[in-house]
Motif scaffolding. Structure first.
Motif, PDB file in Angstrom:
ATOM      1  N   ALA A  13      34.906  43.199  49.557  1.00 34.65           N
ATOM      2  CA  ALA A  13      34.491  42.744  50.771  1.00 34.65           C
ATOM      3  C   ALA A  13      33.003  43.072  51.554  1.00 34.65           C
ATOM      4  O   ALA A  13      32.518  41.959  51.551  1.00 34.65           O
ATOM      5  CB  ALA A  13      35.910  42.950  51.864  1.00 34.65           C
ATOM      6  N   ARG A  20      34.216  37.889  58.101  1.00 35.40           N
ATOM      7  CA  ARG A  20      34.542  38.189  57.084  1.00 35.40           C
ATOM      8  C   ARG A  20      33.705  39.792  57.395  1.00 35.40           C
ATOM      9  O   ARG A  20      34.688  40.864  56.766  1.00 35.40           O
ATOM     10  CB  ARG A  20      33.286  38.209  55.972  1.00 35.40           C
ATOM     11  CG  ARG A  20      34.098  36.046  55.655  1.00 35.40           C
ATOM     12  CD  ARG A  20      33.353  36.009  54.190  1.00 35.40           C
ATOM     13  NE  ARG A  20      33.581  35.010  53.959  1.00 35.40           N
ATOM     14  CZ  ARG A  20      32.792  33.545  53.863  1.00 35.40           C
ATOM     15  NH1 ARG A  20      32.049  34.113  54.622  1.00 35.40           N
ATOM     16  NH2 ARG A  20      33.192  32.261  53.500  1.00 35.40           N
ATOM     17  N   ARG A  73      36.611  41.428  58.796  1.00 39.69           N
ATOM     18  CA  ARG A  73      37.890  41.993  57.735  1.00 39.69           C
ATOM     19  C   ARG A  73      37.274  42.691  56.463  1.00 39.69           C
ATOM     20  O   ARG A  73      37.968  44.610  56.228  1.00 39.69           O
ATOM     21  CB  ARG A  73      38.093  40.870  56.506  1.00 39.69           C
ATOM     22  CG  ARG A  73      39.112  41.106  55.814  1.00 39.69           C
ATOM     23  CD  ARG A  73      39.561  39.768  55.628  1.00 39.69           C
ATOM     24  NE  ARG A  73      38.141  39.273  54.443  1.00 39.69           N
ATOM     25  CZ  ARG A  73      37.483  37.683  54.014  1.00 39.69           C
ATOM     26  NH1 ARG A  73      39.009  37.049  54.257  1.00 39.69           N
ATOM     27  NH2 ARG A  73      36.695  38.034  52.936  1.00 39.69           N
TER      28      ARG A  73
END
Ligand SMILES: Nc1ncnc2c1ncn2[C@@H]1O[C@H](COP(=O)(O)OP(=O)(O)OP(=O)(O)O)[C@@H](O)[C@H]1O
Length: 517
Positions: free
Chosen positions: A75, A13, A16
């Motif tokens: 994000a 994550r 990303r």
């Protein structure tokens, strides 16, 4: 061992989020370079068709940059908030076994709140921006090297100075300043606590003004140091901007490519620096958050005291040759034997400091004997689940906490779900006569000392444990009233009783009287 509890999913994550952020920055960079190229190219008045691709690219990049920035915020915060939630739970779980012995209330709050928040800053304000700046810096340098090797080299040099050299200097300056001012900060913190908690006493003894003056002097000295550090770090920021400007000018003068491409390179370089310049401030924050992160790491790696799992049953409590020594001092308890079969009543007498409260804490399982054995039904107390032990041994201790809520809620802790009539009966036994809806203030501030003590006693009566320990439960009351309250409490108690008192008359008729000291 994975101390920080970072899972592969967290790493994925985070990467990303970093890639999306880098994408947003690269789109911004390309937008700036393309727009610069477009402006200068348009000035040469070429056929419009040769500009179409650049015009479309500018529009696309502008939209892409906005979209990616939004996605990056989502994000980045998602990964950090998710991770921090789990980390806070782990810190809380790690703190629990040490709560009585190791940390003050303020320390607990600092570890649970500020230290964990600092980890958030470490990720969002330091690691992520540094990673993104390194990635975007490398990509832009590579592109610049292809377009103009000289411009590429100049850009690489400028970025290294601003992105690595200046943050490194900033870390050194901030660390040195923090180490220098640490004693002064500790001194100020101590003075502040004294001023707040001991205000009345300082006024009464006529030293309040001088203590305030001393605190002011400490604040001024710290402010002078902080200003000096701020000046030095501001100088680093200014140096970064100067390097940014010089790099762009040198690229513009030495790129050796067409004017539109030179403009694209120079303005593109200007944009990359916007990413790298904040790393100096991030480095300063990194020094601060490292201390917090170290504290969190120390806590997470600290071995928990062994915790028993046996389920306690009411029965026979026994102390055999129990001694307790606190930190190398003279023993607070020295070889104490105490036999407590069900229903026995024992009085503990002794001068102040003789170890009476320590003895009760050993019986409650909250202080472990340094030597000797404390056992329930033949098993050492530490073999029992400490969360369940109070269902067998509990009572009224002088330092019991009173919660900032109503009398009723404080009582219901001892017996959740009890009806008002039962609560009132316990209050009446303990001689406590305030209404159940009365707010008691923070730690019972809105009660008198005697009322607070009787509320704690009422709670003990209500919980009615098989083994009841009482630490001078009526000490603040006038002797006659205190004796009457105690007689009522004892009359309402069926099980074992251990009563600490200074008054011999209160233990008349007890099965045993133990004299300490
Ligand atoms: N947590 C602690 N850390 C260090 N020393 C402690 C601690 N608790 C108690 N002591 C020391 O152990 C000794 C016994 O203390 P304790 O509170 O048991 O005495 P006490 O008989 O209950 O006194 P009092 O009648 O004044 O309440 C004292 O010298 C005290 O300073």
């Amino acid at each position: 061992m994975n101390v920080w509890g970072v899972s592969t999913k967290d790493v994925v994550r985070l990467v990303r989020a970093g890639l999306i952020a880098a994408g947003a920055e690269l789109a911004g960079l390309a937008l700036m370079a393309t727009a610069a190229w477009l402006l200068l190219k348009a000035a040469e008045q070429p056929p419009l068709a040769s500009l179409t691709v650049a015009i479309v690219a500018v529009r696309t990049l502008a939209l892409l940059r906005g979209g990616l920035r939004y996605a990056e915020r989502l994000a980045g915060h998602e990964v950090v908030l998710r991770y921090l939630g789990a980390l806070r739970t782990r810190v809380y779980t790690a703190l629990l076994p040490h709560r009585v012995s190791r940390h003050s209330g303020g320390d607990l709050v600092t570890r649970l709140v500020s230290d964990v928040d600092a980890v958030q800053d470490a990720i969002l304000r330091c690691l992520l921006p540094a990673g993104v700046a390194a990635f975007v810096g490398a990509v832009s340098t590579a592109v610049a090297l292809v377009l103009s090797p000289v411009a590429g080299l100049v850009l690489a040099f400028g970025l290294l100075v601003t992105g690595a050299g200046l943050p490194w200097l900033c870390v050194r300056i901030t660390r040195a300043a923090a180490a220098e001012s640490a004693p002064a900060r500790a001194d100020l913190a101590e003075r502040s606590v004294e001023l707040i908690t001991g205000r009345r006493e300082l006024i009464a003894y006529g030293v309040h003004e001088s203590t305030v003056d001393a605190a002011h002097t400490a604040v001024d000295a710290l402010a002078v140091r902080d200003r000096a550090t701020a000046n030095r770090t501001s100088l680093l920021t200014a140096t970064g901007m100067l390097v940014q400007l010089l790099t762009c000018v040198v690229i513009a003068l030495t790129a050796g490519v067409s004017a539109p491409l030179t403009a694209a390179l120079a303005l593109g370089a200007l944009a990359v620096f916007e990413l790298v310049l904040p790393l100096t401030a991030a480095a300063q924050r990194w020094v601060e958050v490292r201390t917090s992160a170290e504290r969190v790491r120390a806590l997470l790696t600290e071995p928990s005291p062994a915790r028993g799992s046996a389920v306690p049953e009411p029965g026979h409590l026994r102390l055999e040759g129990v001694s307790v020594v606190f930190g190398g001092r003279a023993p607070a308890l020295d070889g104490v034997d105490l036999d407590l079969p069900p229903g026995k009543r024992v009085g503990i007498l002794g001068p102040s400091g003789a170890g009476k409260t320590t003895l009760l804490n050993v019986l409650l399982g909250s202080v472990a004997p340094t030597s000797g054995q404390a056992s329930l039904n033949g098993r050492a107390l530490d073999e029992y689940d400490s969360a369940l032990l109070p269902s067998v041994v509990s009572g009224a201790l002088a330092d019991a906490h009173v919660f900032h809520t109503t009398v009723r809620e404080n009582l219901l802790l001892a017996k959740p779900g009890a009806a008002d009539a039962e609560l009132l009966a316990a209050c009446s036994t303990a001689g406590f006569d305030l209404p159940l809806d009365r707010e008691v203030g923070s730690d019972g501030d809105a009660l008198s000392g005697g009322q607070r003590q009787r509320l704690i006693l009422a709670r003990a009566v209500l919980s009615a444990p098989p083994i009841l320990v009482l630490d001078e439960p009526v000490e603040g009351l006038d002797p006659e009233h205190g004796d009457a309250v105690l007689a009522d409490v004892l009359a309402a108690t069926r099980g074992t009783v251990v009563l600490v008192t200074h008054r011999e008359s209160q233990v008349a008729g007890f099965d045993e009287v133990l004299r300490l000291g």
